[in-house]
Design an enzyme around this catalytic site. Structure first.
Site, PDB file in Angstrom:
ATOM      1  N   ASP A   1       0.824  -1.209   0.000  1.00 15.59           N
ATOM      2  CA  ASP A   1       0.000   0.000   0.000  1.00 15.59           C
ATOM      3  C   ASP A   1       0.857   1.258   0.000  1.00 15.59           C
ATOM      4  O   ASP A   1       1.389   1.659   1.043  1.00 15.59           O
ATOM      5  CB  ASP A   1      -0.906  -0.031   1.246  1.00 15.59           C
ATOM      6  CG  ASP A   1      -1.721   1.232   1.385  1.00 15.59           C
ATOM      7  OD1 ASP A   1      -2.203   1.502   2.515  1.00 15.59           O
ATOM      8  OD2 ASP A   1      -1.854   1.958   0.390  1.00 15.59           O
TER       9      ASP A   1
ATOM     10  N   ASP B   1      -1.869   5.683  -4.999  1.00 16.10           N
ATOM     11  CA  ASP B   1      -2.131   4.860  -3.826  1.00 16.10           C
ATOM     12  C   ASP B   1      -2.552   3.453  -4.241  1.00 16.10           C
ATOM     13  O   ASP B   1      -3.711   3.224  -4.607  1.00 16.10           O
ATOM     14  CB  ASP B   1      -3.229   5.524  -2.990  1.00 16.10           C
ATOM     15  CG  ASP B   1      -3.556   4.745  -1.740  1.00 16.10           C
ATOM     16  OD1 ASP B   1      -4.395   5.221  -0.955  1.00 16.10           O
ATOM     17  OD2 ASP B   1      -2.970   3.658  -1.549  1.00 16.10           O
TER      18      ASP B   1
HETATM   19  C1  47J Z   1      -6.859  -0.723   4.216  1.00 16.16           C
HETATM   20  C2  47J Z   1      -6.789   0.459   3.340  1.00 16.16           C
HETATM   21  C3  47J Z   1      -5.643   0.982   2.728  1.00 16.16           C
HETATM   22  C4  47J Z   1      -6.075   2.087   2.002  1.00 16.16           C
HETATM   23  C5  47J Z   1      -5.275   3.010   1.130  1.00 16.16           C
HETATM   24  N1  47J Z   1      -4.090   3.487   1.697  1.00 16.16           N
HETATM   25  N2  47J Z   1      -7.413   2.207   2.200  1.00 16.16           N
HETATM   26  C6  47J Z   1      -8.313   3.200   1.637  1.00 16.16           C
HETATM   27  N3  47J Z   1      -7.855   1.195   3.011  1.00 16.16           N
END
Ligand code: 47J
Length: 330
Positions: A35, A219
């Site tokens: 992530d 992202d």
């Molecule tokens: C678990 C998780 C990771 C992200 C993006 N960084 N989101 C929106 N939710």
């Protein structure tokens, strides 16, 4: 050194991608969501209440001869989608695709929110944002990329996410076989810690390219593409029967609609998202109403270039000084 590992979609609409990693000695294999929009490496663990574990693989530090408790350290994180987790911290050996970091901070969950419990194919996250975002206290910890950096052949990692298929993450090298032509780079503003950069503009379908700077974050942990309302309304104006539904929390349209493509610019380069990526999912299994992969960012306070956009390109996250991000055609 280098590393290379698969990015596997966890369901039939690519809601997230997981990558096999190993933690500890002997190696314990978990499937984690890499992530770039966060900077905590956390895992379901032997410390996670069994009531909150539903099919996930767990990390048991007690079964690892190289684990060490990071005494007195805790963490707690809340993501943009409202999910969250918290817990304690160990250090241990950690590898992705053959690339090893000894003494990586591995954040062991003592509590996870319901959406994580329900996602049985996801055993945790590897934050690849800038380490300034790490939530471990009293001393914040470094990401896997920051720890691996000194041993990497090149200070980069790349994301080759794919639509309804397995892609890859590479560390320490740029694989020429994964894109055509050249990578187009653009500057990254690393504060407060996201891979923040601008698009040079956009086009809806075969329409004229609109040159306008759009700042946001790339992202890999966010599923969809979130852009300013003016751009999103211009897109769905081209879709018969599309509407912005309060009930479903975004733009929906008849699944039979013919959607336009969406093109975004990186400097002088252009990347086109196929219409199929934007026909994201049925609002329920038997419904003929579909939810869009392009949605408004107005409620978020930030534009997010999530997987719907990133999977249309080969993306280079460059940890050089200054950092930059690159996009290649694939
Ligand atoms: C678990 C998780 C990771 C992200 C993006 N960084 N989101 C929106 N939710």
């Amino acid at each position: 050194d280098t590393g290379s590992a698969a990015a596997v979609p966890i369901n039939e609409v690519d809601i997230a991608y997981v990558t096999p990693v190993t933690v500890g000695t002997p190696p314990q294999t978990l499937m984690l969501d890499l992530d770039t929009g966060s900077s905590d490496l956390w895992v379901f663990s032997s410390l996670t209440p069994s009531s909150q574990v539903r099919g996930q693989e767990i990390y048991s530090p007690a079964k690892s001869s190289t684990s060490k408790l990071l005494s007195g350290h805790t963490w707690s994180i809340r993501y943009g989608d409202g999910s969250g987790s918290r817990g304690t911290v160990y250090t241990d050996n950690f590898t992705i695709g053959g690339l090893e970091v000894e003494s990586q901070a591995v954040q062991t969950a003592q509590e996870v929110s319901s959406s994580f419990t329900q996602e049985q194919s996801l055993d945790g996250l590897v934050g690849l944002g800038f380490s300034t975002l790490n939530t471990v206290r009293p001393s914040s910890q470094l990401t896997f990329f920051d720890n691996a950096r000194p041993k990497l052949d090149e200070e980069v990692f790349t994301a080759d996410l794919k639509y309804h298929a397995t892609g890859s993450y590479d560390f320490g090298f740029i694989d020429r076989a994964k894109y055509t032509g050249n990578i187009t780079y653009t500057p990254v503003q690393q504060s407060p810690g996201y891979w923040t950069h601008s698009l040079s503009g956009y086009a809806v379908g075969s329409g004229a390219f609109q040159s306008t700077q759009i700042q946001g974050i790339s992202d890999t942990g966010t599923t969809l593409l979130y852009l300013p309302t003016a751009i999103v309304t211009a897109y769905y104006r081209q879709v018969q029967g599309a509407q912005n539904s309060q009930y479903y929390g975004g733009y929906v349209f008849p699944c039979s609609s013919t959607l336009p493509t969406f093109t975004f610019g990186i400097e002088g380069a252009r990347f086109t998202i196929p219409a199929s990526y934007i026909n994201y999912t049925r609002i329920s299994p038997t419904s003929s109403t579909c939810y869009g992969g392009l949605q408004s960012s107005s409620g978020l306070g930030i534009n997010i270039f999530g997987d719907v956009a990133l999977k249309a390109a080969f993306v280079v996250f460059s940890g050089t000084n200054p950092p930059r991000i690159g996009f290649g055609t694939k």
